[in-house]
Enzyme design. Sequence first.
Site, mmCIF file in Angstrom:
data_model
loop_
_atom_site.group_PDB
_atom_site.id
_atom_site.type_symbol
_atom_site.label_atom_id
_atom_site.label_comp_id
_atom_site.label_asym_id
_atom_site.label_seq_id
_atom_site.Cartn_x
_atom_site.Cartn_y
_atom_site.Cartn_z
ATOM 1 N N TRP A 130 29.366 36.961 143.161
ATOM 2 C CA TRP A 130 30.439 36.722 144.138
ATOM 3 C C TRP A 130 29.922 37.128 145.509
ATOM 4 C CZ3 TRP A 130 34.667 40.578 145.613
ATOM 5 C CH2 TRP A 130 35.643 39.963 146.408
ATOM 6 N N ASP A 211 32.415 44.920 137.237
ATOM 7 C CA ASP A 211 33.503 44.337 138.027
ATOM 8 C C ASP A 211 34.376 43.515 137.078
ATOM 9 O OD1 ASP A 211 35.209 43.257 139.851
ATOM 10 O OD2 ASP A 211 33.689 42.213 141.038
ATOM 11 N N ALA A 213 37.445 41.497 137.236
ATOM 12 C CA ALA A 213 38.443 40.888 138.134
ATOM 13 C C ALA A 213 39.317 39.858 137.426
ATOM 14 C CB ALA A 213 37.735 40.249 139.326
ATOM 15 N N LYS A 246 44.493 38.411 139.808
ATOM 16 C CA LYS A 246 44.589 37.170 139.028
ATOM 17 C C LYS A 246 45.497 37.347 137.816
ATOM 18 C CE LYS A 246 40.948 36.728 141.655
ATOM 19 N NZ LYS A 246 40.485 35.894 142.704
HETATM 20 C C1 LMR Z 1 37.118 33.890 144.986
HETATM 21 O O1 LMR Z 1 35.981 34.165 144.595
HETATM 22 O O2 LMR Z 1 37.438 32.770 145.391
HETATM 23 C C2 LMR Z 1 38.183 34.959 144.930
HETATM 24 O O3 LMR Z 1 37.693 36.112 144.354
HETATM 25 C C3 LMR Z 1 38.855 35.175 146.236
HETATM 26 C C4 LMR Z 1 38.023 35.845 147.273
HETATM 27 O O4 LMR Z 1 38.525 36.793 147.881
HETATM 28 O O5 LMR Z 1 36.879 35.458 147.509
#
Ligand code: LMR
Length: 395
Positions: A130, A211, A213, A246
């Site tokens: 991410w 993590d 999420a 989420k």
């Molecule tokens: C994403 O990856 O789209 C989500 O986790 C939202 C974000 O804050 O990036």
Amino acid sequence: MFEALKTLPQDPILQLMQTFREDTRPDKVDLGIGVYKDDAGKTPIMAAVHEAERHLLERETTKSYVGPAGSAGFNSAMAELIMGSDSPLIRDGRTSVVQTPGGCGALRMAAEFLRLCEPDTRVWVSTPTWANHLPLLGGAGLTIREYPYLNPETLQVDFAAMLETLEGAEAGDVVLLHGCCHNPSGADLSLEQWQEVTSLIQRKGLLPFVDMAYQGLGEGLNADAAGLRHLANAVPEMLIAASCSKNFGLYRERTGALALISATATINSAATSQLLSVIRSHYSMPPNHGAAIVETILGDQGMRAQWQDELNGMCERILYLRHAFAHALAPVGDFSFIAHQRGMFSFLGISPEQVNRLRKEHGVYMLESSRVNVAGLNDRVLPQVAAAIQDVMSK
Ligand code: LMR
């Protein structure tokens, strides 16, 4: 002092969200930011959340400060959700959980805490990961190292390459793992692979940092945590950043938790006091509302059952959409990997130029890396999206 500052580009995910909002085409489709959408293309407030909010409105008696750790009720409910209600780590006092402003707050506080423990801490992150992991962890002063995770050709986990690189990590290095629903690839480790990573972490004396999420959006609340729980039960120390964005749909309420696992209850108590001091010097205390909702839901049998039903529905819908998407793309190529991956995201494996054409010519939005949010699809837009992808891939 400020005149020398240059204008920075927005974070690409947030920029895409804004561009989509400004697009006036009625048939535009948002597969960009990771937000769950229902069949009507809306991100609804879960019924259990509404119910908890009504409950809170009637019974809340004060807006006084909560303290740096947040609510003890929320923290113990989250500990059980993440680790399992019968976890020996909770029973033996080896785990503490603190409420944080979203998963991002947990990631950043963990990074600040790690820097306090050892200023030269290195953290290994998956390639890809991410995008916000890098500023959240690097911004706290940790040195980022990368381990290969996804084979760009097959879009599957390259487990051998991952292990080979992590063999080069040194004792005390931190390894960031995605608990489930890997963002951005959707390619998760199997339980056997978690077991192998656990052995490597034990053997080399690494510190795991998970993590979490998307718990509940891959295969279910417990199945999604199986790898994490195996790891947590095998190592002396670990950090877990969890998000309620989420699985409770609480995105803007910024609700998350940071779990700290230590070798003994005595060590845990000292380490937690340091973590609380780090929190106090950053934002002092977390916001209350989202965590109060989660605590209310998890503490009430009826609301909890309703929430689990809704979450299961979301999870099943994503699994359905994954199969339907792979099927709809079958005339274009072999996208069967989408059906086997988990959570909101998968890569299509198309070029940035094709992604741009999808947006400009067809109003179909996804990240430039070709990451799609499968949860943004529905039966109505699926043929349109598949036809658009076919169009840009054929020219
Ligand atoms: C994403 O990856 O789209 C989500 O986790 C939202 C974000 O804050 O990036």
